[in-house]
Motif scaffolding. Structure first.
Motif, PDB file in Angstrom:
ATOM      1  N   GLY A   1       0.813  -1.213   0.000  1.00  0.00           N
ATOM      2  CA  GLY A   1       0.000   0.000   0.000  1.00  0.00           C
ATOM      3  C   GLY A   1       0.846   1.263   0.000  1.00  0.00           C
ATOM      4  N   ASP A   2       0.494   2.218  -0.867  1.00  0.00           N
ATOM      5  CA  ASP A   2       1.229   3.486  -0.851  1.00  0.00           C
ATOM      6  C   ASP A   2       0.614   4.417   0.180  1.00  0.00           C
ATOM      7  OD1 ASP A   2      -1.071   4.623  -1.990  1.00  0.00           O
ATOM      8  OD2 ASP A   2      -0.255   4.557  -4.028  1.00  0.00           O
ATOM      9  N   ALA A   3       1.163   5.630   0.283  1.00  0.00           N
ATOM     10  CA  ALA A   3       0.724   6.564   1.319  1.00  0.00           C
ATOM     11  C   ALA A   3      -0.754   6.895   1.186  1.00  0.00           C
ATOM     12  CB  ALA A   3       1.561   7.844   1.253  1.00  0.00           C
ATOM     13  N   ALA A   4      -1.239   7.055  -0.051  1.00  0.00           N
ATOM     14  CA  ALA A   4      -2.652   7.389  -0.269  1.00  0.00           C
ATOM     15  C   ALA A   4      -3.555   6.245   0.170  1.00  0.00           C
ATOM     16  CB  ALA A   4      -2.898   7.721  -1.737  1.00  0.00           C
ATOM     17  N   HIS A   5      -3.145   5.001  -0.113  1.00  0.00           N
ATOM     18  CA  HIS A   5      -3.931   3.847   0.305  1.00  0.00           C
ATOM     19  C   HIS A   5      -4.023   3.773   1.829  1.00  0.00           C
ATOM     20  CE1 HIS A   5      -2.884   1.822  -3.727  1.00  0.00           C
ATOM     21  NE2 HIS A   5      -4.163   2.126  -3.745  1.00  0.00           N
ATOM     22  N   LEU A   6      -2.894   3.971   2.499  1.00  0.00           N
ATOM     23  CA  LEU A   6      -2.882   3.873   3.953  1.00  0.00           C
ATOM     24  C   LEU A   6      -3.692   5.000   4.579  1.00  0.00           C
ATOM     25  CD1 LEU A   6       0.758   2.720   4.779  1.00  0.00           C
ATOM     26  CD2 LEU A   6      -1.202   1.410   3.973  1.00  0.00           C
ATOM     27  N   GLU A   7      -3.619   6.179   3.982  1.00  0.00           N
ATOM     28  CA  GLU A   7      -4.414   7.295   4.480  1.00  0.00           C
ATOM     29  C   GLU A   7      -5.904   7.007   4.335  1.00  0.00           C
ATOM     30  OE1 GLU A   7      -5.044  12.110   3.688  1.00  0.00           O
ATOM     31  OE2 GLU A   7      -3.479  11.006   2.620  1.00  0.00           O
ATOM     32  N   ALA A   8      -6.280   6.369   3.224  1.00  0.00           N
ATOM     33  CA  ALA A   8      -7.690   6.029   3.009  1.00  0.00           C
ATOM     34  C   ALA A   8      -8.180   5.037   4.062  1.00  0.00           C
ATOM     35  CB  ALA A   8      -7.883   5.456   1.608  1.00  0.00           C
ATOM     36  N   ILE A   9      -7.358   4.048   4.388  1.00  0.00           N
ATOM     37  CA  ILE A   9      -7.734   3.063   5.409  1.00  0.00           C
ATOM     38  C   ILE A   9      -7.930   3.756   6.754  1.00  0.00           C
ATOM     39  CG2 ILE A   9      -6.897   1.079   6.749  1.00  0.00           C
ATOM     40  CD1 ILE A   9      -5.459   0.168   4.140  1.00  0.00           C
ATOM     41  N   ALA A  10      -6.982   4.634   7.113  1.00  0.00           N
ATOM     42  CA  ALA A  10      -7.086   5.353   8.388  1.00  0.00           C
ATOM     43  C   ALA A  10      -8.306   6.265   8.417  1.00  0.00           C
ATOM     44  CB  ALA A  10      -5.812   6.160   8.626  1.00  0.00           C
ATOM     45  N   ASP A  11      -8.595   6.920   7.285  1.00  0.00           N
ATOM     46  CA  ASP A  11      -9.733   7.841   7.214  1.00  0.00           C
ATOM     47  C   ASP A  11     -11.055   7.104   7.383  1.00  0.00           C
ATOM     48  OD1 ASP A  11     -11.057  10.475   6.406  1.00  0.00           O
ATOM     49  OD2 ASP A  11     -11.790   9.134   4.851  1.00  0.00           O
ATOM     50  N   VAL A  12     -11.195   5.964   6.716  1.00  0.00           N
ATOM     51  CA  VAL A  12     -12.444   5.208   6.836  1.00  0.00           C
ATOM     52  C   VAL A  12     -12.628   4.729   8.270  1.00  0.00           C
ATOM     53  CG1 VAL A  12     -13.744   3.190   6.081  1.00  0.00           C
ATOM     54  CG2 VAL A  12     -12.413   4.478   4.432  1.00  0.00           C
ATOM     55  N   TYR A  13     -11.549   4.282   8.891  1.00  0.00           N
ATOM     56  CA  TYR A  13     -11.667   3.833  10.279  1.00  0.00           C
ATOM     57  C   TYR A  13     -12.160   4.969  11.177  1.00  0.00           C
ATOM     58  CZ  TYR A  13     -10.762   2.568  15.024  1.00  0.00           C
ATOM     59  OH  TYR A  13     -10.933   2.346  16.369  1.00  0.00           O
ATOM     60  N   GLU A  14     -11.603   6.154  11.003  1.00  0.00           N
ATOM     61  CA  GLU A  14     -12.004   7.288  11.843  1.00  0.00           C
ATOM     62  C   GLU A  14     -13.475   7.627  11.634  1.00  0.00           C
ATOM     63  OE1 GLU A  14      -9.331  10.487  11.087  1.00  0.00           O
ATOM     64  OE2 GLU A  14      -7.579   9.406  11.855  1.00  0.00           O
ATOM     65  N   ARG A  15     -13.940   7.572  10.386  1.00  0.00           N
ATOM     66  CA  ARG A  15     -15.353   7.862  10.121  1.00  0.00           C
ATOM     67  C   ARG A  15     -16.247   6.779  10.703  1.00  0.00           C
ATOM     68  NH1 ARG A  15     -16.607   7.884   4.669  1.00  0.00           N
ATOM     69  NH2 ARG A  15     -14.543   7.237   3.942  1.00  0.00           N
ATOM     70  N   MET A  16     -15.783   5.530  10.662  1.00  0.00           N
ATOM     71  CA  MET A  16     -16.558   4.442  11.255  1.00  0.00           C
ATOM     72  C   MET A  16     -16.619   4.609  12.765  1.00  0.00           C
ATOM     73  SD  MET A  16     -16.111   0.337  10.683  1.00  0.00           S
ATOM     74  CE  MET A  16     -14.360   0.384  11.058  1.00  0.00           C
ATOM     75  N   ARG A  17     -15.510   4.954  13.376  1.00  0.00           N
ATOM     76  CA  ARG A  17     -15.456   5.153  14.833  1.00  0.00           C
ATOM     77  C   ARG A  17     -16.379   6.282  15.275  1.00  0.00           C
ATOM     78  NH1 ARG A  17     -10.075   7.718  16.303  1.00  0.00           N
ATOM     79  NH2 ARG A  17     -11.254   9.444  15.395  1.00  0.00           N
ATOM     80  N   ASP A  18     -16.439   7.349  14.466  1.00  0.00           N
ATOM     81  CA  ASP A  18     -17.204   8.539  14.846  1.00  0.00           C
ATOM     82  C   ASP A  18     -18.645   8.538  14.323  1.00  0.00           C
ATOM     83  OD1 ASP A  18     -14.877   9.395  16.033  1.00  0.00           O
ATOM     84  OD2 ASP A  18     -14.264  10.649  14.336  1.00  0.00           O
TER      85      ASP A  18
END
Length: 244
Positions: free
Chosen positions: A120-137
């Protein structure tokens, strides 16, 4: 074109696929016609674009639509498409179908998590982190959280760098949606505990991928899927294959 909006049952993608199938069979959508855009269909039906994608994947699997470069999804002409892979959640009864979805996910998604950590490149990893944060919130966990849960797993599939893995997991999303909804519906008064466990498991997957630790990513995904199955009463490693 105006297609009647739907209620919001667990089988929304199948209901949307049925509505679009009627448009095709009754001639309002003809061979060679482009399907309405995902955005239009999402607004028309009052659902997320993920739900629309699942419905279109079902039509593609049934051979009713095909993908064309620059056009998107179009109604298939006679003999243009063959029936593809499709997860039939009604086959063999719901319990067997759920068991089979979990088993297939176990094989594909553990490896997808491994590859995501490696490739995974930086954009892919950022997308994974972003989705997790939206799911958490997510304020509407029982509804919005389902879409975000699926989006999280698709983000990992994209990060794997393997388009076939992404396509395979995309075909599984209909089955995934039903297992997620079933878990939340059966949780009753313990939904808060299920939410905490689910978020903890997703966080472990996210952290392992962001740390670029393939082995830990595999283990975290393996644990999440087996635990999710267990929350519905399934033991994926029973020798009789029944899960119960």
């Amino acid at each position: 074109m105006r297609i009647n909006a739907l209620d919001r049952p667990a089988r929304l993608p199948a209901r949307i696929a049925e509505a679009l199938t009627r448009e095709i069979s009754e001639g309002r959508l003809k061979p060679g016609d482009r399907l309405p855009t995902e955005q239009y269909l999402a607004e028309n039906f009052g659902v997320s674009r993920n739900v629309v994608r699942e419905a279109i994947a079902q039509l593609r699997s049934a051979g009713l639509v095909v993908s064309r470069q620059g056009l998107g999804s179009v109604v298939a002409k006679a003999g243009e498409a063959e029936r593809g892979f499709y997860v039939d959640m009604e086959a063999g009864g719901d319990l067997n179908a759920f068991q089979h979805v979990y088993e297939l996910r176990l094989g594909i998604e553990t490896q997808a998590a491994d590859f995501a950590a490696r490739r995974g490149d930086a954009a892919h990893l950022e997308a994974i982190a972003d989705v997790y944060e939206r799911m958490r919130d997510a304020e509407r966990w029982e509804a919005e959280g389902v879409d975000l849960d699926i989006e999280f797993h698709l983000a990992i599939a994209r990060a794997s760098g393997n388009p076939l893995m992404l396509e395979a997991i995309g075909f599984l999303t209909g089955g995934m949606r039903q297992t997620i909804v079933a878990t939340r519906e059966r949780s009753g008064e313990v939904i808060g505990e299920v939410k905490r466990l689910t978020l903890d498991e997703h966080a472990a997957i996210r952290d392992a991928i962001l740390a670029r630790d393939p082995g830990r990513a595999r283990n975290a995904m393996f644990a999440h899927i087996t635990n999710a199955a267990h929350r519905l009463g399934f033991d994926l490693f029973r020798e009789d294959g029944t899960g119960r």
